[in-house]
Write an enzyme that holds these catalytic residues in place. Structure first.
Site, PDB file in Angstrom:
ATOM      1  N   GLN A   1      41.560  -8.493   5.396  1.00 19.43           N
ATOM      2  CA  GLN A   1      40.363  -8.341   6.234  1.00 19.43           C
ATOM      3  C   GLN A   1      40.664  -7.444   7.442  1.00 19.43           C
ATOM      4  O   GLN A   1      39.801  -6.714   7.906  1.00 19.43           O
ATOM      5  CB  GLN A   1      39.914  -9.724   6.694  1.00 19.43           C
ATOM      6  CG  GLN A   1      38.743  -9.722   7.641  1.00 19.43           C
ATOM      7  CD  GLN A   1      38.277 -11.140   7.939  1.00 19.43           C
ATOM      8  OE1 GLN A   1      37.770 -11.832   7.060  1.00 19.43           O
ATOM      9  NE2 GLN A   1      38.482 -11.585   9.164  1.00 19.43           N
TER      10      GLN A   1
ATOM     11  N   THR B   1      56.434  31.956  19.854  1.00 13.71           N
ATOM     12  CA  THR B   1      57.297  30.901  19.315  1.00 13.71           C
ATOM     13  C   THR B   1      57.957  30.254  20.521  1.00 13.71           C
ATOM     14  O   THR B   1      58.232  30.933  21.521  1.00 13.71           O
ATOM     15  CB  THR B   1      58.385  31.436  18.362  1.00 13.71           C
ATOM     16  OG1 THR B   1      59.335  32.202  19.114  1.00 13.71           O
ATOM     17  CG2 THR B   1      57.815  32.307  17.245  1.00 13.71           C
ATOM     18  N   HIS B   2      58.180  28.955  20.467  1.00 14.58           N
ATOM     19  CA  HIS B   2      58.732  28.202  21.611  1.00 14.58           C
ATOM     20  C   HIS B   2      57.873  28.380  22.864  1.00 14.58           C
ATOM     21  O   HIS B   2      58.392  28.315  23.982  1.00 14.58           O
ATOM     22  CB  HIS B   2      60.168  28.632  21.929  1.00 14.58           C
ATOM     23  CG  HIS B   2      61.080  28.668  20.743  1.00 14.58           C
ATOM     24  ND1 HIS B   2      61.842  27.605  20.346  1.00 14.58           N
ATOM     25  CD2 HIS B   2      61.320  29.662  19.844  1.00 14.58           C
ATOM     26  CE1 HIS B   2      62.540  27.921  19.269  1.00 14.58           C
ATOM     27  NE2 HIS B   2      62.240  29.172  18.929  1.00 14.58           N
TER      28      HIS B   2
ATOM     29  N   ASN C   1      36.632  21.617  33.679  1.00 15.91           N
ATOM     30  CA  ASN C   1      37.763  21.023  32.956  1.00 15.91           C
ATOM     31  C   ASN C   1      37.546  20.945  31.452  1.00 15.91           C
ATOM     32  O   ASN C   1      36.445  20.636  30.999  1.00 15.91           O
ATOM     33  CB  ASN C   1      38.040  19.618  33.506  1.00 15.91           C
ATOM     34  CG  ASN C   1      38.602  19.669  34.911  1.00 15.91           C
ATOM     35  OD1 ASN C   1      39.269  20.633  35.278  1.00 15.91           O
ATOM     36  ND2 ASN C   1      38.323  18.641  35.691  1.00 15.91           N
TER      37      ASN C   1
ATOM     38  N   ASN D   1      35.905 -11.103  -2.870  1.00 14.65           N
ATOM     39  CA  ASN D   1      37.015 -10.146  -2.900  1.00 14.65           C
ATOM     40  C   ASN D   1      36.617  -8.807  -3.529  1.00 14.65           C
ATOM     41  O   ASN D   1      36.973  -7.747  -3.023  1.00 14.65           O
ATOM     42  CB  ASN D   1      38.210 -10.744  -3.661  1.00 14.65           C
ATOM     43  CG  ASN D   1      38.787 -11.954  -2.946  1.00 14.65           C
ATOM     44  OD1 ASN D   1      38.331 -12.311  -1.874  1.00 14.65           O
ATOM     45  ND2 ASN D   1      39.788 -12.585  -3.553  1.00 14.65           N
TER      46      ASN D   1
ATOM     47  N   SER E   1      34.874  17.901  38.149  1.00 13.82           N
ATOM     48  CA  SER E   1      35.698  16.949  38.892  1.00 13.82           C
ATOM     49  C   SER E   1      34.827  16.272  39.933  1.00 13.82           C
ATOM     50  O   SER E   1      33.908  16.890  40.486  1.00 13.82           O
ATOM     51  CB  SER E   1      36.852  17.692  39.571  1.00 13.82           C
ATOM     52  OG  SER E   1      37.286  16.989  40.722  1.00 13.82           O
TER      53      SER E   1
ATOM     54  N   LYS F   1      39.997  -3.606   7.792  1.00 13.35           N
ATOM     55  CA  LYS F   1      38.634  -3.082   7.932  1.00 13.35           C
ATOM     56  C   LYS F   1      38.432  -2.395   9.284  1.00 13.35           C
ATOM     57  O   LYS F   1      37.912  -1.272   9.351  1.00 13.35           O
ATOM     58  CB  LYS F   1      37.649  -4.239   7.776  1.00 13.35           C
ATOM     59  CG  LYS F   1      36.297  -3.861   7.251  1.00 13.35           C
ATOM     60  CD  LYS F   1      35.361  -5.071   7.246  1.00 13.35           C
ATOM     61  CE  LYS F   1      35.596  -5.989   6.055  1.00 13.35           C
ATOM     62  NZ  LYS F   1      34.760  -7.224   6.130  1.00 13.35           N
TER      63      LYS F   1
ATOM     64  N   TYR G   1      44.766 -11.392  -3.599  1.00 16.42           N
ATOM     65  CA  TYR G   1      44.034 -11.284  -2.337  1.00 16.42           C
ATOM     66  C   TYR G   1      44.702 -12.131  -1.268  1.00 16.42           C
ATOM     67  O   TYR G   1      45.172 -13.245  -1.537  1.00 16.42           O
ATOM     68  CB  TYR G   1      42.579 -11.761  -2.505  1.00 16.42           C
ATOM     69  CG  TYR G   1      41.844 -11.752  -1.181  1.00 16.42           C
ATOM     70  CD1 TYR G   1      41.271 -10.586  -0.696  1.00 16.42           C
ATOM     71  CD2 TYR G   1      41.785 -12.901  -0.380  1.00 16.42           C
ATOM     72  CE1 TYR G   1      40.643 -10.558   0.543  1.00 16.42           C
ATOM     73  CE2 TYR G   1      41.155 -12.878   0.856  1.00 16.42           C
ATOM     74  CZ  TYR G   1      40.594 -11.709   1.309  1.00 16.42           C
ATOM     75  OH  TYR G   1      39.987 -11.666   2.532  1.00 16.42           O
TER      76      TYR G   1
HETATM   77  N1  ARG Z   1      35.898 -10.880   5.113  1.00 22.05           N
HETATM   78  C1  ARG Z   1      36.740 -10.968   3.961  1.00 22.05           C
HETATM   79  C2  ARG Z   1      37.579  -9.688   3.859  1.00 22.05           C
HETATM   80  O1  ARG Z   1      37.217  -8.729   4.442  1.00 22.05           O
HETATM   81  C3  ARG Z   1      35.902 -11.094   2.742  1.00 22.05           C
HETATM   82  C4  ARG Z   1      36.655 -11.623   1.568  1.00 22.05           C
HETATM   83  C5  ARG Z   1      36.920 -13.069   1.766  1.00 22.05           C
HETATM   84  N2  ARG Z   1      37.635 -13.586   0.645  1.00 22.05           N
HETATM   85  C6  ARG Z   1      38.292 -14.731   0.705  1.00 22.05           C
HETATM   86  N3  ARG Z   1      38.916 -15.088  -0.358  1.00 22.05           N
HETATM   87  N4  ARG Z   1      38.342 -15.435   1.797  1.00 22.05           N
HETATM   88  O2  ARG Z   1      38.601  -9.698   3.238  1.00 22.05           O
END
Ligand code: ARG
Length: 430
Positions: free
Chosen positions: A323, A156-157, A287, A111, A279, A326, A318
């Site tokens: 996840q 404007t507009h 374009n 984590n 085109s 990401k 957590y």
């Molecule tokens: N891939 C997980 C994430 O991005 C990593 C952390 C995993 N932690 C867990 N307690 N399962 O969050």
């Protein structure tokens, strides 16, 4: 199937594993360099408090440096079997140096490991975003200086409103981007605190050298409360994407204006030849796909922001939901970086058609200036306004350039404040 870090002997369902790992190992490939760097700092920190012997530390650091080099050479490829980059690092260390490798995870959790790797990645991305936006703003400032007195209608507009200039238009983007850069820098300061030592979110019963580890990783400080840094995941990413969105929203306005200016009927600009596409059927076409994609790129960032915002509606601690912040974070940052990287070169290549812009400043564009002139002469403004409204058709086609100079001398919108804008921008120069 390789053994999971958390394997305790029980059977796990393969479909469940695929579902929980999903594309995370691919995203972790991009975090791997940061994860390795943070692991080196963690190992050194553990040695400083006596949890690892010097020999163990040296063996771990040596192997981690080998992994770093392999990763840089593109030879360290994660697979679905790895579950994630954190597991892959530990597995590689155990495979190479045995027992010392098994000690690397002392005092940390995936984590805080994912948090630190993410923050290091984000810090680099935000730095590049600020640099790109600054370069874009500088290109626009140069354009504003070059074309300070080039007349162009102010709209404007989407209706012609008053005589204005290319310089004035360009300067508006300089200020808009500078605002956005301020937000990017402020966001970077939030990211710039080291979450390592927070473990699973509640710290750990070891006197970890958090300050030393943070310093080694170049963080401005330590994230104080581990639960706060754990639960900041997603909230910080939303702020990052909001900052990126601000850069993109200004770029989108520029893109929109350029696609209007390039429209055959206006033809105020020609995009640089190298920045147009053709085109497949219409041989004559040049374009402006590039500015259209710049426009849509803003939506990609906005979508990523909404995705992250909705994922972080969570209680404390957590949760694996995190996840899924990401992917959108990387997608949004990739889009903002690609767009901002292009910005300076696009601006540098713009060619304005002075003739067409001057002709677009038709007599009625002078109505406001005329009404103000009458007011200065003593006619109450509302009366002057009505008088000019009635006379508008007969208004002389003024000299746009002279009108702009008159505006500058009155301190009104022709005053581009370019030196002040340049000073604001320079504050960001590093
Ligand atoms: N891939 C997980 C994430 O991005 C990593 C952390 C995993 N932690 C867990 N307690 N399962 O969050």
């Amino acid at each position: 199937m390789s053994v999971r870090l958390w394997d305790k002997g029980g059977a796990t369902d393969a479909q469940m594993l695929r579902y929980t790992s999903r594309d995370d190992w691919q995203l972790d490939q991009r975090l791997l360099a940061y994860d390795l760097r943070a692991t080196v700092a963690h190992v050194r920190g553990l040695a400083r408090i006596g949890v690892l012997s010097e020999a163990e530390r040296d063996a771990l650091v040596r192997e981690l440096e080998v992994l770093e080099a392999q990763n840089e050479a593109g030879e360290l490829r994660l697979t679905e079997d790895d579950e994630d980059g954190h597991s892959a690092i530990e597995a590689a260390l155990v495979a190479r140096i045995g027992d010392a490798g098994k000690k690397v995870h002392t005092g940390r959790s995936r984590n805080d490991q994912v948090l630190v790797a993410t923050r290091l990645y984000e810090r680099d991305a935000l730095d590049e975003l600020a640099e790109n936006a600054t370069a874009g703003a500088r290109a626009l400032l140069d354009l504003a200086r070059r074309e300070a007195e080039t007349p162009m209608p102010g709209y404007t507009h989407l209706q012609r409103a008053v005589p204005s200039s290319v310089g004035y238009w360009a300067a508006s983007f300089v200020e808009g981007l500078t605002d956005a850069i301020d937000v990017v820098r402020a966001t970077r300061a939030l990211v710039d605190r080291c979450p390592l030592g927070g473990a699973a979110g509640f710290g750990v019963n070891l006197p970890l050298d958090r300050v030393g580890v943070a310093r080694e990783l170049g963080f401005a400080g330590v994230a104080l409360n581990p639960l706060a840094s754990q639960t900041s995941r997603g909230i910080i990413e939303a702020q990052i994407l909001a900052a990126a969105w601000q850069v993109m929203a200004v770029s989108r306005r520029l893109a929109w204006d350029l696609s209007l200016f390039a429209m055959s009927e206006l033809a105020f600009i020609r995009l640089p030849e190298a920045f147009t596409t053709g085109s497949s059927i219409m041989p004559q076409k040049r374009n402006p796909d590039v500015v259209e994609l710049m426009r849509a790129a803003c939506s990609v960032v906005q979508g990523a922001l909404a995705e992250v915002q909705s994922i972080v509606a969570l209680p404390s601690g957590y949760h694996r939901d995190l996840q899924l912040t990401k992917g959108p974070t990387m997608r949004g940052l990739d889009e903002a970086l690609a767009t901002s990287r292009l910005l300076p070169r696009l601006v540098e290549g713009l060619a304005f058609d002075r003739e067409r812009m001057a002709r677009a400043i038709t007599p009625e564009c002078f109505a406001t200036d005329r009404a103000v002139e009458l007011a200065v002469e003593g006619v109450p403004f509302r009366e002057a306004y009505r008088k000019v409204a009635a006379e508008i058709a007969a208004l002389p086609a003024g000299d746009a350039a002279a009108s702009l100079r008159a505006r500058v001398s009155l301190g009104a919108p022709g005053n581009l404040a370019l030196d002040d804008l340049a000073r604001r921008l320079d504050r960001h120069a590093r």
